[in-house]
Scaffold this motif. Sequence first.
Motif, mmCIF file in Angstrom:
data_model
loop_
_atom_site.group_PDB
_atom_site.id
_atom_site.type_symbol
_atom_site.label_atom_id
_atom_site.label_comp_id
_atom_site.label_asym_id
_atom_site.label_seq_id
_atom_site.Cartn_x
_atom_site.Cartn_y
_atom_site.Cartn_z
ATOM 1 N N TYR A 268 34.501 114.912 -19.604
ATOM 2 C CA TYR A 268 33.690 114.176 -20.575
ATOM 3 C C TYR A 268 32.951 112.998 -19.917
ATOM 4 C CZ TYR A 268 36.242 116.448 -24.401
ATOM 5 O OH TYR A 268 36.769 117.361 -25.271
ATOM 6 N N LEU A 277 27.379 114.700 -26.578
ATOM 7 C CA LEU A 277 28.594 114.902 -27.388
ATOM 8 C C LEU A 277 28.391 114.447 -28.829
ATOM 9 C CD1 LEU A 277 31.807 113.512 -25.619
ATOM 10 C CD2 LEU A 277 31.361 115.865 -26.279
ATOM 11 N N ASP A 281 33.515 113.455 -31.368
ATOM 12 C CA ASP A 281 34.225 113.695 -30.109
ATOM 13 C C ASP A 281 34.278 112.426 -29.251
ATOM 14 O OD1 ASP A 281 34.738 116.269 -30.774
ATOM 15 O OD2 ASP A 281 33.019 117.109 -29.699
#
Length: 345
Positions: A268, A277, A281
């Motif tokens: 991420y 994203l 999230d």
Amino acid sequence: MASLELKIEAKAKQLGLGPIGIIKPQAMEGYIHRLFERMLRVPNGEKLHRGFLELFDVRQAYPWAKSIVVTYADNSIYYLPNVARKHFGKFFLTDNRYNINAPARKMIASLTAFMEGLGIRTSWNEHPGVTGLRWAAQEAGLGIIRRNNFFFSRRAGSYVSLTGWVTDTDMELRSTHKEEPCPEDCSLCIEACPTGSLSAPFTMNMATCISCANSYTDSTAIDDHKLNVLTGSWLYGCDNCQDACPFNQITGYSTEIDFPGLMELDHYLYPEIIADLDYEDINDFIRPKFFYIKSESLWRWRLNAINVLINTGSSDCTRILKKLLKDPFEIVRRRAQNALELLGS
Ligand code: SF4
Ligand code: SF4
């Protein structure tokens, strides 16, 4: 029979914490002088640093305080993925604050229980700490504060996580640090600071420090185009003035020890991913680890990602910026529009 100080020291060692130092509250006197010095040196310094004044005298918040126990966890023992360390300050990647799975957090809880078990009343807080911990650690002889403002220990360089307790017990345990001071002619950290925030030894302008600007949600920093450009590849934090220090070259982040949860998070931690994203999230996966950006300001992550995408010339930049023209937050849409205009797209 061992003194309380030596029992605490032995327990900390057994738990894996760094050395222990214990000082009297009045040993923090030098902290206030350094703070006033910095307030005078930095534009708007009084306003920017006012919040630190209350860390000076623990007896204000804890009238029963008789000593301050200070120690640190060595963060440099952990392995850091290359992409993450390019965009995130190393301290933040291995931050134990508000992280119940961090080994240091468990050690701190055990040492607290141990001291309480000895009949010592303690108080500890997660953030910002019970006092100016860098100064307390220096006073206790655990290391020195270098000209880049970071506390430095021989064992872990400046990649440490300091922590401290106030206690109701009259104790003292000081060691004599053996760290070499900064050489008189060294200014590598000052030269490495992209924004000039570190303009002189022991100085730092929070208004222009990248590490503050990309983590605290301060409206003046957000629209500062020059600062956004100077941010370079930093998404959250900035390590330039620590990485430039020759004394830090001996310490690592090269071991095989994983910091709990970091590898799972690794994919991420790219600007391209963060810009793409869902906010849900970001809130679920990224925010809990990097707590300076709050739930109500998640758009800050998008702005940081936009800065990095542009500054690093990401090949995906135009596609992502066009997508962000539909972002739910006006500030993100505006920044994406401005960025596209700048890029001529
Ligand atoms: S963290 Fe970065 S911006 Fe802040 S003083 Fe250090 S080098 Fe400068
Ligand atoms: S770079 Fe030089 S002046 Fe700066 S903290 Fe390191 S030794 Fe001190």
